[in-house]
Scaffold this motif. Sequence first.
Motif, PDB file in Angstrom:
ATOM      1  N   ARG A  83       5.133  -3.504   4.214  1.00 45.03           N
ATOM      2  CA  ARG A  83       5.711  -2.691   5.591  1.00 45.03           C
ATOM      3  C   ARG A  83       4.290  -3.822   6.309  1.00 45.03           C
ATOM      4  O   ARG A  83       4.332  -4.049   7.851  1.00 45.03           O
ATOM      5  CB  ARG A  83       5.273  -1.356   5.803  1.00 45.03           C
ATOM      6  CG  ARG A  83       6.889  -0.844   5.526  1.00 45.03           C
ATOM      7  CD  ARG A  83       7.221   0.493   5.680  1.00 45.03           C
ATOM      8  NE  ARG A  83       7.598   0.657   4.784  1.00 45.03           N
ATOM      9  CZ  ARG A  83       8.168   2.052   4.465  1.00 45.03           C
ATOM     10  NH1 ARG A  83       7.792   3.096   5.064  1.00 45.03           N
ATOM     11  NH2 ARG A  83       9.268   2.277   3.630  1.00 45.03           N
ATOM     12  N   LYS A  84       2.890  -3.614   5.902  1.00 50.46           N
ATOM     13  CA  LYS A  84       1.961  -3.848   7.024  1.00 50.46           C
ATOM     14  C   LYS A  84       1.348  -5.011   7.335  1.00 50.46           C
ATOM     15  O   LYS A  84       0.338  -5.323   8.271  1.00 50.46           O
ATOM     16  CB  LYS A  84       1.402  -2.115   7.210  1.00 50.46           C
ATOM     17  CG  LYS A  84       1.342  -1.364   7.596  1.00 50.46           C
ATOM     18  CD  LYS A  84       0.737  -0.585   7.371  1.00 50.46           C
ATOM     19  CE  LYS A  84       0.978   1.238   7.738  1.00 50.46           C
ATOM     20  NZ  LYS A  84      -0.333   2.542   7.689  1.00 50.46           N
ATOM     21  N   SER A  85       1.817  -5.572   6.124  1.00 53.97           N
ATOM     22  CA  SER A  85       0.889  -7.619   5.956  1.00 53.97           C
ATOM     23  C   SER A  85       2.373  -7.639   5.334  1.00 53.97           C
ATOM     24  O   SER A  85       3.199  -7.255   3.973  1.00 53.97           O
ATOM     25  CB  SER A  85      -0.307  -7.193   5.389  1.00 53.97           C
ATOM     26  OG  SER A  85      -0.251  -6.435   3.443  1.00 53.97           O
ATOM     27  N   ASP A  86       1.702  -9.173   4.436  1.00 58.01           N
ATOM     28  CA  ASP A  86       2.636  -9.621   4.176  1.00 58.01           C
ATOM     29  C   ASP A  86       2.717  -9.891   1.896  1.00 58.01           C
ATOM     30  O   ASP A  86       3.771  -9.913   1.783  1.00 58.01           O
ATOM     31  CB  ASP A  86       1.515 -11.942   4.322  1.00 58.01           C
ATOM     32  CG  ASP A  86       2.871 -12.422   5.437  1.00 58.01           C
ATOM     33  OD1 ASP A  86       3.047 -11.266   6.161  1.00 58.01           O
ATOM     34  OD2 ASP A  86       1.557 -12.852   5.941  1.00 58.01           O
ATOM     35  N   ALA A  87       1.248  -9.119   2.043  1.00 57.63           N
ATOM     36  CA  ALA A  87       1.198  -8.851   0.291  1.00 57.63           C
ATOM     37  C   ALA A  87       0.178  -7.545   0.524  1.00 57.63           C
ATOM     38  O   ALA A  87      -0.333  -7.553   1.369  1.00 57.63           O
ATOM     39  CB  ALA A  87       0.452 -10.495  -0.221  1.00 57.63           C
ATOM     40  N   VAL A  88       0.690  -6.770  -0.367  1.00 55.24           N
ATOM     41  CA  VAL A  88      -0.599  -5.926  -0.563  1.00 55.24           C
ATOM     42  C   VAL A  88      -1.388  -6.121  -1.575  1.00 55.24           C
ATOM     43  O   VAL A  88      -1.108  -6.495  -2.873  1.00 55.24           O
ATOM     44  CB  VAL A  88       0.038  -4.226  -1.609  1.00 55.24           C
ATOM     45  CG1 VAL A  88      -0.142  -3.066  -1.554  1.00 55.24           C
ATOM     46  CG2 VAL A  88       1.561  -4.152  -0.284  1.00 55.24           C
ATOM     47  N   LEU A  89      -2.712  -6.038  -1.705  1.00 54.35           N
ATOM     48  CA  LEU A  89      -3.590  -6.619  -2.468  1.00 54.35           C
ATOM     49  C   LEU A  89      -4.122  -5.721  -2.991  1.00 54.35           C
ATOM     50  O   LEU A  89      -4.115  -4.650  -3.010  1.00 54.35           O
ATOM     51  CB  LEU A  89      -5.410  -7.615  -1.864  1.00 54.35           C
ATOM     52  CG  LEU A  89      -3.981  -8.132  -0.693  1.00 54.35           C
ATOM     53  CD1 LEU A  89      -6.140  -8.443   0.251  1.00 54.35           C
ATOM     54  CD2 LEU A  89      -3.815  -9.746  -0.423  1.00 54.35           C
ATOM     55  N   TRP A  90      -4.739  -6.211  -4.056  1.00 56.29           N
ATOM     56  CA  TRP A  90      -5.450  -4.699  -5.506  1.00 56.29           C
ATOM     57  C   TRP A  90      -6.763  -5.310  -4.837  1.00 56.29           C
ATOM     58  O   TRP A  90      -7.532  -5.938  -5.138  1.00 56.29           O
ATOM     59  CB  TRP A  90      -4.984  -5.927  -6.565  1.00 56.29           C
ATOM     60  CG  TRP A  90      -5.667  -4.570  -8.105  1.00 56.29           C
ATOM     61  CD1 TRP A  90      -6.794  -5.300  -8.371  1.00 56.29           C
ATOM     62  CD2 TRP A  90      -5.539  -3.957  -7.903  1.00 56.29           C
ATOM     63  NE1 TRP A  90      -7.170  -4.239  -9.305  1.00 56.29           N
ATOM     64  CE2 TRP A  90      -6.021  -3.372  -9.023  1.00 56.29           C
ATOM     65  CE3 TRP A  90      -3.664  -3.246  -7.527  1.00 56.29           C
ATOM     66  CZ2 TRP A  90      -5.591  -1.648  -9.748  1.00 56.29           C
ATOM     67  CZ3 TRP A  90      -3.529  -1.390  -8.170  1.00 56.29           C
ATOM     68  CH2 TRP A  90      -4.356  -0.816  -9.291  1.00 56.29           C
ATOM     69  N   ASN A  91      -7.266  -4.020  -4.498  1.00 56.48           N
ATOM     70  CA  ASN A  91      -8.418  -3.823  -4.924  1.00 56.48           C
ATOM     71  C   ASN A  91      -9.286  -3.082  -6.028  1.00 56.48           C
ATOM     72  O   ASN A  91      -8.820  -1.473  -5.451  1.00 56.48           O
ATOM     73  CB  ASN A  91      -8.956  -2.802  -3.809  1.00 56.48           C
ATOM     74  CG  ASN A  91     -10.353  -3.117  -3.110  1.00 56.48           C
ATOM     75  OD1 ASN A  91     -10.788  -3.400  -3.722  1.00 56.48           O
ATOM     76  ND2 ASN A  91     -10.989  -2.386  -1.185  1.00 56.48           N
ATOM     77  N   ALA A  92      -9.817  -3.165  -6.703  1.00 58.75           N
ATOM     78  CA  ALA A  92     -10.315  -2.093  -7.481  1.00 58.75           C
ATOM     79  C   ALA A  92     -11.495  -1.235  -7.151  1.00 58.75           C
ATOM     80  O   ALA A  92     -11.320  -0.097  -8.166  1.00 58.75           O
ATOM     81  CB  ALA A  92     -11.652  -3.399  -8.513  1.00 58.75           C
ATOM     82  N   SER A  93     -11.713  -1.327  -5.696  1.00 61.43           N
ATOM     83  CA  SER A  93     -12.516  -0.074  -5.778  1.00 61.43           C
ATOM     84  C   SER A  93     -11.977   0.864  -4.638  1.00 61.43           C
ATOM     85  O   SER A  93     -12.557   1.515  -4.036  1.00 61.43           O
ATOM     86  CB  SER A  93     -14.124  -0.990  -4.619  1.00 61.43           C
ATOM     87  OG  SER A  93     -13.156  -1.222  -3.527  1.00 61.43           O
ATOM     88  N   SER A  94     -11.009   0.693  -4.413  1.00 57.59           N
ATOM     89  CA  SER A  94      -9.681   2.123  -3.431  1.00 57.59           C
ATOM     90  C   SER A  94      -9.091   2.408  -4.099  1.00 57.59           C
ATOM     91  O   SER A  94      -8.133   2.297  -6.003  1.00 57.59           O
ATOM     92  CB  SER A  94      -8.763   0.895  -2.652  1.00 57.59           C
ATOM     93  OG  SER A  94      -8.278   0.138  -3.065  1.00 57.59           O
TER      94      SER A  94
END
Length: 187
Positions: free
Chosen positions: A176-187
């Motif tokens: 919804r908020k961006s073109d892709a949902v990125l993977w962040n290992a710290s979140s």
Amino acid sequence: MSRRIPRLRRLNGFWLDRRGVSAVEFALIAPILIVMYCGMAELTQAMMAQRRLSNITSSIGDLVAQGTQTGPLKIADIFTIGNTIMAPFPASTLKMCVASVASDATGKDTVVWSKASTTMSTCPAAGAVLTDVPVGVLPASQTVILARASYAYTSPIKLMLPSNMTFSRTYYLKPRKSDAVLWNASS
């Protein structure tokens, strides 16, 4: 001969007596009604479990699609929410999977990242090429969130449904908020 006539009269009177007809009819019909009632209760419970699974699948996918990035902590919370939604059914056989799928310019669909709540054979691994994404769901050069869940329902009565029934659902949601949902290992 006089003894036989009263016996015949008593026997004839027995066949003409209607006082116990209702009890006999009830005794014949009651088992059928009880089986029908239990069967409907089992089928209703199975339908409720299947609807909860659909709700879980859309909810976990929607929660991931609402953000711009996710990670192990957020995914663990999302899977906890999925287990909570499954209540009052036991969540021990509930399996959930969330993945980000990207399509390149040629239309090849590749899994960018993927996480499952437990070992799930239908959860695609990161880097896997998917061929079963429906046409129109993932246009070229875009991404979607794939949410998949399965549940093995066991009837508590086991009268009409003596073995497990496994339900599976798959949803595709656009970020919804961006073109892709990125993977962040710290979140």
